[in-house]
Design an enzyme around this catalytic site. Structure first.
Site, PDB file in Angstrom:
ATOM      1  N   LYS A  27       5.352   1.144  -1.835  1.00  0.00           N
ATOM      2  CA  LYS A  27       4.902   0.316  -0.714  1.00  0.00           C
ATOM      3  C   LYS A  27       4.023  -0.841  -1.170  1.00  0.00           C
ATOM      4  O   LYS A  27       4.066  -1.922  -0.595  1.00  0.00           O
ATOM      5  CB  LYS A  27       4.139   1.155   0.321  1.00  0.00           C
ATOM      6  CG  LYS A  27       5.023   2.044   1.136  1.00  0.00           C
ATOM      7  CD  LYS A  27       5.965   1.220   1.989  1.00  0.00           C
ATOM      8  CE  LYS A  27       6.864   2.070   2.830  1.00  0.00           C
ATOM      9  NZ  LYS A  27       7.953   1.314   3.424  1.00  0.00           N
ATOM     10  N   GLU A  28       3.200  -0.621  -2.186  1.00  0.00           N
ATOM     11  CA  GLU A  28       2.263  -1.646  -2.631  1.00  0.00           C
ATOM     12  C   GLU A  28       2.934  -2.755  -3.438  1.00  0.00           C
ATOM     13  O   GLU A  28       2.590  -3.918  -3.284  1.00  0.00           O
ATOM     14  CB  GLU A  28       1.126  -1.023  -3.460  1.00  0.00           C
ATOM     15  CG  GLU A  28       0.178  -0.163  -2.662  1.00  0.00           C
ATOM     16  CD  GLU A  28      -0.763  -0.961  -1.779  1.00  0.00           C
ATOM     17  OE1 GLU A  28      -0.750  -2.202  -1.811  1.00  0.00           O
ATOM     18  OE2 GLU A  28      -1.525  -0.326  -1.030  1.00  0.00           O
ATOM     19  N   SER A  29       3.859  -2.383  -4.342  1.00  0.00           N
ATOM     20  CA  SER A  29       4.374  -3.373  -5.296  1.00  0.00           C
ATOM     21  C   SER A  29       5.859  -3.249  -5.607  1.00  0.00           C
ATOM     22  O   SER A  29       6.352  -3.962  -6.478  1.00  0.00           O
ATOM     23  CB  SER A  29       3.616  -3.237  -6.613  1.00  0.00           C
ATOM     24  OG  SER A  29       3.962  -2.001  -7.235  1.00  0.00           O
TER      25      SER A  29
END
Length: 134
Positions: A27-29
């Site tokens: 989700k972050e990267s």
């Protein structure tokens, strides 16, 4: 496979479910170790440089996949433990800061997205032969 190994090792070291770490990194990267977020966050686990500095990590270190995964595992584990194992509060503190969670002014949107991603990670790992045995 190398990333899966890093996630498994960090999960074991910091006593956190590897699927949680994978869900956050996704989700972050989207698993990009060199990611730069719009808010200034860095690396696969999108850590703010100021947070990294508090733990002795510079920007270059946060852009290293293994360091990012290990730091993310340690920090997430701390946040979740700080809220008695409450994943929603732990994920929210990781994303928005503990101050917002403590004040009760946090959003659960991020936490719900991470929790929803964990099932997808399970399916991916199983269907690609990585298994989920411990």
């Amino acid at each position: 496979q190398e990333l899966v190994f890093m996630f498994k090792n960090a999960a074991k070291t910091y006593k956190i479910d590897e699927k949680i770490l994978m869900a956050v990194a996704h989700k972050e990267s989207t698993f990009n170790a060199k990611a730069h977020g719009g808010s200034g966050s860095l690396g696969m686990m999108q850590v703010m440089p100021s947070t990294g500095e508090r733990y002795g990590l510079g920007e270059e270190q946060l852009l290293d996949a293994e360091t990012s995964i290990n730091f993310g595992a340690m920090y997430l584990s701390e946040r979740i433990a700080a809220y008695g194992g409450d994943l929603t509060k732990g994920f929210s503190a990781y994303n928005q800061g503990s101050v917002k969670v403590n004040r009760g002014t946090y959003s659960t949107r991020y936490a719900n997205r991470i929790i929803g991603t964990i099932n997808g990670i399970n399916s991916y790992l199983t269907s690609n032969g990585y298994g989920l045995g411990y």
